[in-house]
Design a protein around this motif. Structure first.
Motif, mmCIF file in Angstrom:
data_model
loop_
_atom_site.group_PDB
_atom_site.id
_atom_site.type_symbol
_atom_site.label_atom_id
_atom_site.label_comp_id
_atom_site.label_asym_id
_atom_site.label_seq_id
_atom_site.Cartn_x
_atom_site.Cartn_y
_atom_site.Cartn_z
ATOM 1 N N ASP A 46 24.809 -45.709 -9.907
ATOM 2 C CA ASP A 46 25.433 -45.530 -11.216
ATOM 3 C C ASP A 46 24.697 -46.302 -12.308
ATOM 4 O O ASP A 46 24.480 -45.776 -13.413
ATOM 5 N N SER A 50 20.484 -43.674 -11.382
ATOM 6 C CA SER A 50 20.753 -42.518 -12.231
ATOM 7 C C SER A 50 20.078 -42.622 -13.600
ATOM 8 O O SER A 50 19.411 -41.665 -14.035
ATOM 9 N N PRO A 51 20.203 -43.750 -14.316
ATOM 10 C CA PRO A 51 19.519 -43.844 -15.613
ATOM 11 C C PRO A 51 18.002 -43.674 -15.502
ATOM 12 O O PRO A 51 17.386 -42.980 -16.338
ATOM 13 N N SER A 54 17.165 -39.952 -14.165
ATOM 14 C CA SER A 54 17.560 -38.954 -15.168
ATOM 15 C C SER A 54 16.632 -38.981 -16.376
ATOM 16 O O SER A 54 16.285 -37.933 -16.937
ATOM 17 N N ASN A 74 26.205 -40.500 -15.443
ATOM 18 C CA ASN A 74 25.912 -41.398 -14.324
ATOM 19 C C ASN A 74 26.985 -41.324 -13.236
ATOM 20 O O ASN A 74 26.664 -41.383 -12.038
#
Length: 323
Positions: A46, A50-51, A54, A74
């Motif tokens: 999270d 993810s950041p 992505s 996220n």
């Protein structure tokens, strides 16, 4: 069937044992490492994975998202990864655990195997993360997400008594629909709202949600209600526990085999109310969300004009849920 993962480190067992004894969660020390590992992995996905991923894959989309949408993005990535992992793990155990297959009504209520406990441990780790995330981001994820997290964590945690581990794995199959829900949400953020591929995914989403959460979920609820009714009307039950019982060795099955008597098992009223009450809340939410999904999808694909008007509205906004 034995727990396929490594044993819980003695330091963790010693640390959690007093709490487990106080709460009556007898098998929690055997799987506390999986709860912690699960929570840690989902937290890192999270906040870090993810950041980073992505931004790399969608450099023109993710960095430009509003802060609220980025939080939802996220959590959807985390939910997608978790649902794929936990359903694959649960299906593997359901198919391979021969001890689980031999359980009668008593085994389905009080039975335990190490492999089933491992699935439960990772699920508890996720729902613990989900609960914390739902509290921190309540204004983004909403009260429905919080109610789902509380109910799911309570149901999963009560399984460490052990209680209803058999049904715990069956209820985890709710998550078979979750990847498609997340994919549908991502299509919105990638400006693919109303596209043909989103329509196809929406059809699969409705089919899996209906079959796994509504039909399968309510069928399993009826079965556990029946077994609980039997347990409540059985005054005493001496469960035979072999030398490799859940309280003597990891990976055994409580309530199966022969050996010395563990003692008389009873079903407290509070446990019935807490577990079945939480299960009923989840079933209600599933039916409610399914109805909202149908409404949202009908709006999107009824006509091109409506689709264009809703292009900037997210599926989560229309449905009002985060699962």
């Amino acid at each position: 069937m034995l727990d396929p993962f490594f044993s819980s480190p003695p330091i963790l067992v010693s640390a959690i044992q007093p709490t487990a004894d106080y709460l009556g969660l007898s098998t929690l020390p055997l799987h506390i490492h999986e709860v912690i590992l699960g929570w840690t992995c989902y937290h890192l996905i999270d906040t870090i994975v993810s950041p980073a991923v992505s931004t790399w894959i969608f450099p023109s989309v993710y960095p430009r998202l509003p802060a609220r949408t980025m939080i939802s993005w996220n959590t959807h990535v985390t939910s997608f990864i978790q649902s794929c992992f936990i359903t694959a793990f649960a299906l593997f155990v359901i198919w391979k655990d021969e001890e689980r297959k031999e359980m009668d009504w008593a085994g389905r209520i009080w039975g335990y195997t190490g492999a089933g406990g491992a699935v439960q441990g990772f699920a508890a780790g996720y729902f613990l993360w989900d609960l914390i995330a739902s509290i921190i981001h309540l204004n983004v994820l909403g009260w429905g997400s919080l109610a789902h997290a509380v109910s799911a964590l309570l149901v999963t945690s009560l399984g460490f008594r052990p209680f209803a581990n058999y049904y715990g794995l069956n209820f985890i199959l709710y998550e078979l629909s979750t990847p498609f829900l997340n994919i549908h949400w991502f299509f919105d953020k990638l400006n693919m709202t109303g596209s043909r591929v989103q329509l196809y995914n929406g059809i699969v989403l409705l089919a899996t949600f209906l079959s796994c959460r509504v039909l399968w979920g309510n069928y399993q609820s009826i079965k556990i209600y029946s077994d609980v009714w039997t347990a409540l009307h059985t005054q005493t039950l001496d469960l035979p526990v072999s030398g490799n019982s859940a309280f003597a060795q990891r990976g055994s099955t409580l309530g199966l085999g022969t050996g010395e008597n563990f003692g008389t098992m009873s079903l407290p009223t509070w446990l019935v109310i807490a577990y079945l009450g939480s299960n009923t809340v989840l079933n209600f939410l599933n039916v409610y969300w399914f109805a909202k999904m149908i409404q949202a999808l009908m709006k999107r694909f009824r006509s091109p004009n409506l689709t264009s008007k809703m292009g900037k509205r997210s599926f989560e906004t229309d449905v009002g849920c985060h699962i």
